[in-house]
Write a protein that holds these residues in place. Structure first.
Motif, PDB file in Angstrom:
ATOM      1  N   ALA A   1       0.862  -1.183   0.000  1.00  0.00           N
ATOM      2  CA  ALA A   1       0.000   0.000   0.000  1.00  0.00           C
ATOM      3  C   ALA A   1       0.899   1.235   0.000  1.00  0.00           C
ATOM      4  O   ALA A   1       1.850   1.321   0.772  1.00  0.00           O
ATOM      5  N   LYS A   2       0.591   2.179  -0.887  1.00  0.00           N
ATOM      6  CA  LYS A   2       1.388   3.392  -1.015  1.00  0.00           C
ATOM      7  C   LYS A   2       0.475   4.608  -1.000  1.00  0.00           C
ATOM      8  O   LYS A   2      -0.706   4.514  -1.379  1.00  0.00           O
ATOM      9  N   GLY A   3       1.030   5.724  -0.582  1.00  0.00           N
ATOM     10  CA  GLY A   3       0.235   6.947  -0.557  1.00  0.00           C
ATOM     11  C   GLY A   3       1.102   8.182  -0.636  1.00  0.00           C
ATOM     12  O   GLY A   3       2.264   8.186  -0.208  1.00  0.00           O
ATOM     13  N   PHE A   4       0.532   9.236  -1.206  1.00  0.00           N
ATOM     14  CA  PHE A   4       1.206  10.533  -1.305  1.00  0.00           C
ATOM     15  C   PHE A   4       0.226  11.602  -0.852  1.00  0.00           C
ATOM     16  O   PHE A   4      -0.971  11.536  -1.166  1.00  0.00           O
ATOM     17  N   ARG A   5       0.778  12.615  -0.150  1.00  0.00           N
ATOM     18  CA  ARG A   5      -0.101  13.656   0.363  1.00  0.00           C
ATOM     19  C   ARG A   5       0.660  14.966   0.538  1.00  0.00           C
ATOM     20  O   ARG A   5       1.765  14.984   1.081  1.00  0.00           O
ATOM     21  N   ASN A   6       0.081  16.052   0.045  1.00  0.00           N
ATOM     22  CA  ASN A   6       0.576  17.388   0.338  1.00  0.00           C
ATOM     23  C   ASN A   6       0.016  17.822   1.688  1.00  0.00           C
ATOM     24  O   ASN A   6      -1.198  17.991   1.842  1.00  0.00           O
ATOM     25  N   LEU A   7       0.899  17.995   2.678  1.00  0.00           N
ATOM     26  CA  LEU A   7       0.447  18.410   4.004  1.00  0.00           C
ATOM     27  C   LEU A   7       0.199  19.907   4.062  1.00  0.00           C
ATOM     28  O   LEU A   7      -0.796  20.362   4.631  1.00  0.00           O
ATOM     29  N   THR A   8       1.114  20.672   3.488  1.00  0.00           N
ATOM     30  CA  THR A   8       0.957  22.124   3.350  1.00  0.00           C
ATOM     31  C   THR A   8       1.426  22.504   1.951  1.00  0.00           C
ATOM     32  O   THR A   8       1.727  21.634   1.129  1.00  0.00           O
TER      33      THR A   8
ATOM     34  N   PHE B   1       5.283  17.830   1.898  1.00  0.00           N
ATOM     35  CA  PHE B   1       4.528  16.678   1.420  1.00  0.00           C
ATOM     36  C   PHE B   1       5.192  15.406   1.931  1.00  0.00           C
ATOM     37  O   PHE B   1       6.359  15.408   2.358  1.00  0.00           O
ATOM     38  N   THR B   2       4.450  14.312   1.911  1.00  0.00           N
ATOM     39  CA  THR B   2       4.955  13.042   2.435  1.00  0.00           C
ATOM     40  C   THR B   2       4.587  11.899   1.502  1.00  0.00           C
ATOM     41  O   THR B   2       3.591  11.972   0.767  1.00  0.00           O
ATOM     42  N   ASN B   3       5.404  10.868   1.539  1.00  0.00           N
ATOM     43  CA  ASN B   3       5.190   9.672   0.731  1.00  0.00           C
ATOM     44  C   ASN B   3       5.420   8.460   1.631  1.00  0.00           C
ATOM     45  O   ASN B   3       6.484   8.339   2.242  1.00  0.00           O
TER      46      ASN B   3
ATOM     47  N   SER C   1       9.112   5.599   4.587  1.00  0.00           N
ATOM     48  CA  SER C   1       8.388   6.853   4.736  1.00  0.00           C
ATOM     49  C   SER C   1       9.329   8.016   4.413  1.00  0.00           C
ATOM     50  O   SER C   1      10.477   8.033   4.863  1.00  0.00           O
ATOM     51  N   THR C   2       8.820   8.976   3.638  1.00  0.00           N
ATOM     52  CA  THR C   2       9.603  10.146   3.249  1.00  0.00           C
ATOM     53  C   THR C   2       8.816  11.410   3.566  1.00  0.00           C
ATOM     54  O   THR C   2       7.627  11.515   3.224  1.00  0.00           O
ATOM     55  N   LEU C   3       9.481  12.350   4.199  1.00  0.00           N
ATOM     56  CA  LEU C   3       8.908  13.662   4.488  1.00  0.00           C
ATOM     57  C   LEU C   3       9.770  14.700   3.778  1.00  0.00           C
ATOM     58  O   LEU C   3      10.990  14.728   3.972  1.00  0.00           O
TER      59      LEU C   3
ATOM     60  N   ASP D   1      13.144  26.500  -0.669  1.00  0.00           N
ATOM     61  CA  ASP D   1      12.951  27.719  -1.451  1.00  0.00           C
ATOM     62  C   ASP D   1      12.470  27.305  -2.836  1.00  0.00           C
ATOM     63  O   ASP D   1      12.079  26.151  -3.043  1.00  0.00           O
ATOM     64  N   LYS D   2      12.520  28.239  -3.781  1.00  0.00           N
ATOM     65  CA  LYS D   2      11.962  27.980  -5.110  1.00  0.00           C
ATOM     66  C   LYS D   2      12.610  26.788  -5.786  1.00  0.00           C
ATOM     67  O   LYS D   2      11.949  26.024  -6.494  1.00  0.00           O
ATOM     68  N   ASN D   3      13.925  26.602  -5.591  1.00  0.00           N
ATOM     69  CA  ASN D   3      14.660  25.560  -6.300  1.00  0.00           C
ATOM     70  C   ASN D   3      15.221  24.471  -5.398  1.00  0.00           C
ATOM     71  O   ASN D   3      15.910  23.576  -5.881  1.00  0.00           O
ATOM     72  N   THR D   4      14.956  24.532  -4.088  1.00  0.00           N
ATOM     73  CA  THR D   4      15.592  23.607  -3.156  1.00  0.00           C
ATOM     74  C   THR D   4      14.545  22.819  -2.376  1.00  0.00           C
ATOM     75  O   THR D   4      13.577  23.395  -1.884  1.00  0.00           O
ATOM     76  N   VAL D   5      14.763  21.499  -2.272  1.00  0.00           N
ATOM     77  CA  VAL D   5      13.866  20.612  -1.536  1.00  0.00           C
ATOM     78  C   VAL D   5      14.707  19.737  -0.618  1.00  0.00           C
ATOM     79  O   VAL D   5      15.756  19.203  -1.030  1.00  0.00           O
ATOM     80  N   GLY D   6      14.267  19.583   0.617  1.00  0.00           N
ATOM     81  CA  GLY D   6      14.932  18.699   1.568  1.00  0.00           C
ATOM     82  C   GLY D   6      14.084  17.464   1.834  1.00  0.00           C
ATOM     83  O   GLY D   6      12.850  17.547   1.938  1.00  0.00           O
TER      84      GLY D   6
END
Length: 568
Positions: free
Chosen positions: A220-227, A231-233, A251-253, A258-263
């Motif tokens: 079972a898999k899921g994706f969700r935008n929290l804000t 987002f989480t996967n 699990s990934t959070l 910023d505009k070009n950076t994701v952690g």
């Protein structure tokens, strides 16, 4: 739709020389300007009157569409086909332009849903692992009966095949079917997976998967935008084997910094457990990634940098990775071979893996991987040959095979396109010639007015293939547009908008499918100038310099200081 059924689209905005956000006043003024040239009553000759009537009707049609908010909304959404296509009559005249656009979007969505039902989007990947370590083996086998006269062997030690298809059931539901088959040193394995994904909301989706292979598995898999920025996967899997049930969890959070950076923060509990942190910065010029993994039995730290070449022609990539398993350095280059194909070559040098050359060919949704193990140890010779040989081979192949093939395909596409639209192109060329003939009287009047005020005079204007323009050679792929360009001059200014110039009054496309430019020689206040622009670039002459006003103010102040008596 087949090419034989295609029709060259008319651009009403460009025909009236208007921006796409032009207000009603500009549309009316443009209509009146062309009406003075094309109105049949302006011409006494019977033949000219008949020819002018055709162009006047085209001008009238463009004005009627753009001046009517409802027709303009339809035209902006679908072009001229939207004004004529059967089935769009459901749009009522009482609806506002915004409601019309929404109606069209709904119908387009239904059409897209029907198209999705016929689409499977197959994807495949083939990987062939090659062992070529004997090519650079620094040790000789004293028991080899052939001695130094023996030929080193290159062995295929493993292969992996994977294939997947997706079957969109609706715009929200998609089914996936994938299979994988691998073999390594004589032993093989395989698996088949079936999954169903549903878009639960604009912010997420959920997926159920069942697999058959070494055992039966359910996931079972899921994706969700929290804000807006987080987002989480999450995915969980249960596998049934001869040894019993095994559980897995990932699990990934993620947080957009910023505009070009994701952690990313990832926890993995399936198989070897690990916790990893990754930061990715992706811009139009480069992509940088830093990754730290703390796990059992291995932990490591990795830095990857990818520089994007201009015009999306390729990428330069470098990576450093070090941890409890050892260390490695990777560098490589990816280049586009054609519109839908790319070739990537990279070298991996490390301990304890040795030296490995990786070749990847991507074509559409198909990927072919060829990892070639050159040496178990880090030696200069495999590094040198593994780096230089692919570069030399690529240069030769590109010059001898790729570039001639691409050029040949481009020529064939242009010839096919011209053959399909041959009759329409002849009609537009004839229309342009008639238009220029009808403009001559207006041209003489505008030139006379501009000469009296020492304004803007177009002395020469050429439109067509760039190579011919650079040689100023008037041939079949270039046309003289001096008269129609001068007729667009108003109040000693010429403004052309960001669009192809081939649909301006008096213009036509002399070299369909090829790059075109506009070359203009003009005089302003008696001073000669020239400018060349690409076909879709905007043009404004004479050019306005920001420093001109300051320069004039400085000169005025300088003269004023000499002519004004000092205050007592």
């Amino acid at each position: 739709m087949d090419d034989e059924d295609e029709r060259l689209e008319e651009d009403f905005y460009q025909f009236l020389n208007l921006p796409r956000n032009a207000p009603q006043e500009e549309i009316t003024n443009a209509y009146r300007r062309l009406s003075r040239i094309y109105h049949p009553d302006k011409h006494t000759d019977a033949l000219r009157k008949k020819e002018a009537e055709v162009l006047f009707n085209k001008t009238k049609k463009a004005y009627e569409v753009l001046s009517d908010p409802h027709k303009r909304a339809i035209y902006d959404s679908l072009g001229t086909k939207g004004l004529e296509t059967e089935g769009w009559e459901i749009v009522q005249r009482t609806k506002t332009p915004q409601e019309i656009r929404e109606e069209y979007e709904l119908l387009a969505q239904q059409k897209e849903e029907r198209r999705l039902l016929q689409r499977t989007n197959p994807k495949s990947s083939i990987s062939v692992s090659i062992d070529a370590t004997e090519l650079f083996n620094p040790y000789e086998d004293e028991y080899d009966e052939f001695g130094s006269d023996g030929f080193p062997s290159v062995v295929v030690k493993g292969m992996n095949f994977s294939q997947s298809i997706e079957a969109p059931l609706t715009l929200n539901d998609t089914a996936f079917l994938s299979g994988q088959l691998s073999t390594h040193k004589g032993s093989g394995s395989g698996s088949v997976n079936v999954s169903l994904r549903r878009i639960t909301s604009p912010d997420g989706w959920a997926e159920l998967e069942m697999g058959f292979g070494s055992g039966l598995s359910f996931a079972a898999k899921g994706f969700r935008n929290l804000t807006r920025r987080i987002f989480t996967n999450v995915s969980g899997i249960v596998t049934s084997t001869d040894r019993g049930l095994t559980l897995g969890f990932v699990s990934t959070l993620a947080h957009q910094l910023d505009k070009n950076t994701v952690g990313y923060l990832t926890y993995k509990a399936s198989g070897p457990s690990s916790m990893s942190t990754m930061v990715v910065k992706d811009t139009s010029r480069y992509r940088a990634q830093v990754n730290f993994v703390l796990g059992i039995p291995h932990s490591y730290f990795a830095i990857t940098y990818c520089h994007k070449l201009e015009k999306h022609e390729g990428r330069l990539r470098g990576a450093i990775k070090a941890g409890t398993f050892g260390a490695m350095v990777e560098y490589g280059l990816e280049r586009k071979v054609s519109e839908h194909s790319s070739l990537a070559v990279s070298m991996t040098v490390g301990v304890p893996t040795g030296v490995m050359l990786k070749i990847k060919l991507s074509r559409g949704n198909q990927i072919y991987n060829f990892p070639i193990h050159l040496c178990h140890e880090v030696l200069p010779s495999p590094i040198f040959y593994g780096t230089v040989t692919p570069m030399v081979a690529w240069i030769i192949i590109r010059r001898v095979v790729v570039e001639p093939y691409i050029q040949q395909q481009k020529v064939k596409d242009i010839e096919r396109h011209r053959a399909v639209h041959h009759s329409q192109m002849l009609a537009r060329r004839r229309e342009a010639e008639i238009s220029i003939d009808l403009m001559k009287e207006t041209y003489r009047r505008i030139v006379e007015d501009e000469e009296n005020r020492k304004g803007l005079i177009i002395t020469k204007a050429l439109y067509g293939r760039w190579l011919d323009l650079s040689h100023r050679d008037l041939g079949d792929a270039i046309t003289d547009v001096t008269i129609p360009l001068q007729c667009l001059v108003k109040d000693s200014k010429l403004i052309l908008h960001e669009a192809s110039k081939c649909q301006l009054p008096g213009f036509y496309d002399p070299c369909m499918g090829e790059d075109k430019s506009l070359y203009v020689q003009y005089s302003f206040h008696g001073v000669p100038h020239e400018v060349t622009i690409q076909d879709t670039d905007p043009l404004r002459i004479p050019k306005q310099y920001k420093g001109m006003f300051n320069l004039n103010c400085y000169c005025f102040s300088f003269l004023f200081s000499f002519t004004t008596p000092p205050l007592s």
